[in-house]
Design an enzyme around this catalytic site. Structure first.
Site, short mmCIF file in Angstrom:
data_model
loop_
_atom_site.label_atom_id
_atom_site.label_comp_id
_atom_site.label_asym_id
_atom_site.label_seq_id
_atom_site.Cartn_x
_atom_site.Cartn_y
_atom_site.Cartn_z
N GLU A 454 25.92 -6.28 35.03
CA GLU A 454 24.49 -6.45 35.31
C GLU A 454 23.83 -7.29 34.23
O GLU A 454 23.72 -6.87 33.08
CB GLU A 454 23.81 -5.08 35.38
CG GLU A 454 22.30 -5.14 35.51
CD GLU A 454 21.61 -3.80 35.32
OE1 GLU A 454 20.38 -3.78 35.24
OE2 GLU A 454 22.31 -2.77 35.25
N ASP A 527 23.69 -0.89 33.72
CA ASP A 527 22.99 -0.05 32.75
C ASP A 527 22.94 1.39 33.22
O ASP A 527 22.94 1.68 34.43
CB ASP A 527 21.55 -0.56 32.56
CG ASP A 527 21.51 -1.92 31.88
OD1 ASP A 527 22.53 -2.32 31.30
OD2 ASP A 527 20.45 -2.58 31.94
N ASP A 529 20.71 3.48 33.83
CA ASP A 529 19.34 3.81 34.21
C ASP A 529 19.19 3.68 35.72
O ASP A 529 20.18 3.43 36.44
CB ASP A 529 18.33 2.92 33.47
CG ASP A 529 18.56 1.42 33.73
OD1 ASP A 529 19.31 1.07 34.68
OD2 ASP A 529 17.99 0.60 32.99
N ASP A 531 17.64 1.39 37.60
CA ASP A 531 17.95 0.05 38.12
C ASP A 531 19.45 -0.19 38.16
O ASP A 531 19.98 -0.78 39.10
CB ASP A 531 17.27 -1.02 37.26
CG ASP A 531 15.78 -1.15 37.57
OD1 ASP A 531 15.38 -0.72 38.66
OD2 ASP A 531 15.04 -1.66 36.71
#
Length: 672
Positions: A454, A527, A529, A531
């Site tokens: 990403e 990541d 998280d 997203d």
């Protein structure tokens, strides 16, 4: 208006918190409190590497006195496992009252105030390793006790500190004709933990390196023999003296190793007032017993005696000078094969010591591990080029032998690359590999891995952290197309997904050919998280719909990057969840001083951290993406999966809302 509308809807507790936040909540850290509170900002952390950086700062101050011509002897004494003393016979730190701080000695200001010292004045020091004026103060702040003794102006002067705070005024001692400075400090267990201890071998090597980087300066090493239980080969007392600097050290290092050149190529320049620069170097080309390239080569570079372990512009300038010089020589003697030479060929088995001195160096980070001044590349290249060309022209026999050696390495590199290119790419896809793919080199797919990463920033870090032989990196620009909620036309025209199909190589569901698969594992690395989870979901949806065979074959994986790094003394633990963090706080590290680093994204991690936590097969964790097991007729669970993916990733939001409503009770914590 929008702000007040938003505030009016806050719950009462939040409103109270807003109203109670006032000027008294603003904390002002005084003196050296910021250093003790956030030592990582000044020395990179609180681990072994960090506390071994502390003596470097003090030794650098002594070396600066020597380089400036005021000191001829430096003594590094390891008193006990936590205490070290550095002495130099230079001018001695000024002990008089500082004009801007009545009642305080200049010595006290240097050791208790950040960005203070004589390194900012070019009339005092032409060059300095202690560029930022924080070294002595930081060492003092992170030491349980610091004792500074100065001999100057006819007397001994002593001042004591504890954890950065002066324990009284400077004391005038006995009369003396000597001059110099002695700094003794003890590691603070409150900062580094009770297990912190100096390793004699590291301090020994540091003292030796400073000696050969400071021609004509004697550096003495002293160590309590009781500390050498793990380093029995180290002498308790030694003197390092290199009148010819790095050339002497290179001769010492390579004296028993086969070499191409009959003598070491070394040289140095005088200090140039107009550029504020000088350089010295030593270069040897090592071989094994059969005359092939040796694995013992190295490139050690320094700026103002500071080790630049990550290289920088001085290394670039040196590599350019040597490479261009050899290629120019090849052209002069009519060796056309020399045009294919690149720096990697020249330095494949080279041993290099490079030391530059510069009046205004710029480093990346306070620990000064990479030199970044662009002008130093030009200055270094210019200084080395003439000497190198004269060296080659003066001994054609040796120059030709070196040229043939390097040309053979270049040919081997080119042939290897051609073989790897053929092995890595199928005939129909050779021209279609995207430029941003950093492919791996291994022949065949056994053990190979493709990381779909990403973001471009994280992709760049991953390229530095990877094993080039087996790990390929493909960075994504953002969220990929949701293939379940977009038309087939959009999917067909989507460049990023098309590139993934080409890279993986085995086709799509309709024309899948396992024999053309280019990687054993395809790893989605996003990541830790919301997203990142969304991007991973979009990619898994794409693979499920268009490459289900990749999942059925056990080739698709999710990486598991950590959320936190928890450090206590020399021990570091990577943590995946807030729950795990709280368990550590309440258990293993209860009532202990710990440092917590929060990883907001892969791109914020250092390459070595990303490698250790997420990419190295030895230390990482992976989750294999699997489909539910089939029923006896192979239809029921497959159909349930198809419906679930279609509903959750499809165009109708009501299905997602229903799923979230029904499963919300299982969510314990949402870290957004």
């Amino acid at each position: 208006m929008h702000f007040f509308l938003f505030s009016a809807t806050l719950p009462a507790v939040a409103q109270k918190s807003l109203n109670s936040y006032n000027a008294s909540d603003i904390q002002v850290l005084e003196g050296l409190e910021p250093v003790r509170l956030r030592p990582g900002m000044y020395i990179g952390g609180t681990d072994e590497k960090a506390w071994h950086h502390l003596p470097t700062e003090i030794i650098d101050n002594a070396i600066d006195e020597a380089v400036a011509g005021f000191a001829k002897k430096i003594i590094v004494s390891l008193i006990d496992a936590k205490t070290i003393e550095i002495y130099d016979d230079g001018r001695g730190i000024p002990t008089g009252q500082h004009p801007k701080f009545p009642g305080k000695s200049a010595l006290e200001i240097i050791f208790t105030t950040l960005h203070s010292g004589g390194k900012f004045n070019n009339d005092v020091y032409k060059t300095s390793g202690g560029l930022h004026g924080v070294g002595a103060a930081v060492v003092n702040a992170l030491s349980a006790e610091t004792i500074v003794t100065v001999a100057r102006d006819g007397f001994f002067w002593t001042q004591r500190f504890s954890r950065g705070v002066s324990q009284g005024s400077i004391e005038k001692g006995a009369a003396t004709k000597e001059h110099g400075t002695s700094v003794r400090f003890t590691l603070d267990d409150q900062i580094f933990g009770s297990g912190a201890a100096f390793r004699p071998v590291k301090i020994y090597r540091l003292a030796r390196a400073k000696a050969y980087l400071s021609r004509g300066v004697r550096v003495e090493w002293k160590c309590d023999p009781a500390l050498l239980t793990e380093d029995m080969n180290l002498p308790p007392v030694a003197t390092f003296y290199y009148p010819n600097g790095v050339a002497d050290r290179m001769a010492e290092t390579t004296k028993d190793k086969p070499q191409i050149l009959p003598r070491i190529f070394s040289g140095n320049t005088d200090w140039a007032e107009d550029t504020g620069f000088r350089v010295e170097w030593a270069l040897a080309f090592l071989t094994d017993e059969n005359g092939a390239a040796s694995d013992d080569g190295f490139f050690a570079s320094y700026c103002n005696t500071i080790a630049t372990v990550d290289g920088g512009t001085h290394e670039s300038g040196f590599r350019s000078a040597i490479t261009k010089g050899l290629k120019n020589y090849a052209e002069k003697v009519g060796n056309k094969a020399g045009s294919a030479i690149i720096a990697d060929d020249v330095f494949d088995s080279a041993a290099v010591l490079l030391s530059v001195f510069y009046k205004n160096p710029q480093f990346l980070g306070q620990t000064k591990e990479k030199l970044s001044n662009p002008e130093i590349a030009r200055l270094t290249e210019k200084a080395v080029s003439d000497s190198w060309e004269i060296f080659l022209a003066g001994d054609p026999k040796t120059a030709n032998a070196l040229l043939d050696f390097v040309v053979n390495l270049a040919n081997a590199r080119i042939k290897t690359k051609q073989v790897k290119d053929i092995a890595r790419k199928t005939p129909t896809k050779r021209a279609r590999m995207p430029a941003k793919l950093a492919d791996c080199a291994k022949h065949g797919i056994a053990g190979t891995e493709l990381f779909i990463v990403e973001g471009e920033s994280a992709g760049g870090t991953a390229k530095q952290a990877r094993d080039r032989a087996t790990q390929a990196i493909m960075p994504l620009r953002g969220k990929v197309l949701n293939v379940m909620s977009n038309s087939d036309e959009k999917f067909t025209n989507n460049k990023e997904l098309g590139e993934l199909i080409d890279i993986i190589g085995a086709g799509t569901a309709k024309d899948w050919d396992e024999a053309k698969l280019r990687y054993e594992k395809v790893i989605i690395m996003t990541d830790a998280d919301v997203d990142g989870s969304h991007i991973a979901s979009l990619l898994m949806t794409f693979f499920y719909r268009d490459m289900p065979q990749l999942i059925h074959g056990g080739h698709l994986y999710l990486s598991c990057p950590p959320l936190y790094k928890v450090t206590h003394g020399t021990e570091s633990i990577y943590v995946d969840t807030d729950e795990e963090l709280e368990k550590l706080r309440a258990g293993k590290f209860k009532n202990k001083k710990i440092e917590i680093s929060r990883f907001k994204g892969l791109g914020e991690m250092m390459p070595n951290q990303l490698k250790e936590t997420t990419m190295s097969p030895k230390t990482r964790r992976l989750i294999r993406v699997e489909l539910p097991p089939k029923t006896e007729d192979g239809t029921e669970d497959a159909e349930k999966t198809r419906i679930l993916v279609s509903e959750l990733m499809g165009k109708k939001p009501e299905f997602r809302f229903k799923f979230i409503t029904e499963h919300a009770k299982f969510v314990r914590d949402l870290d957004i």
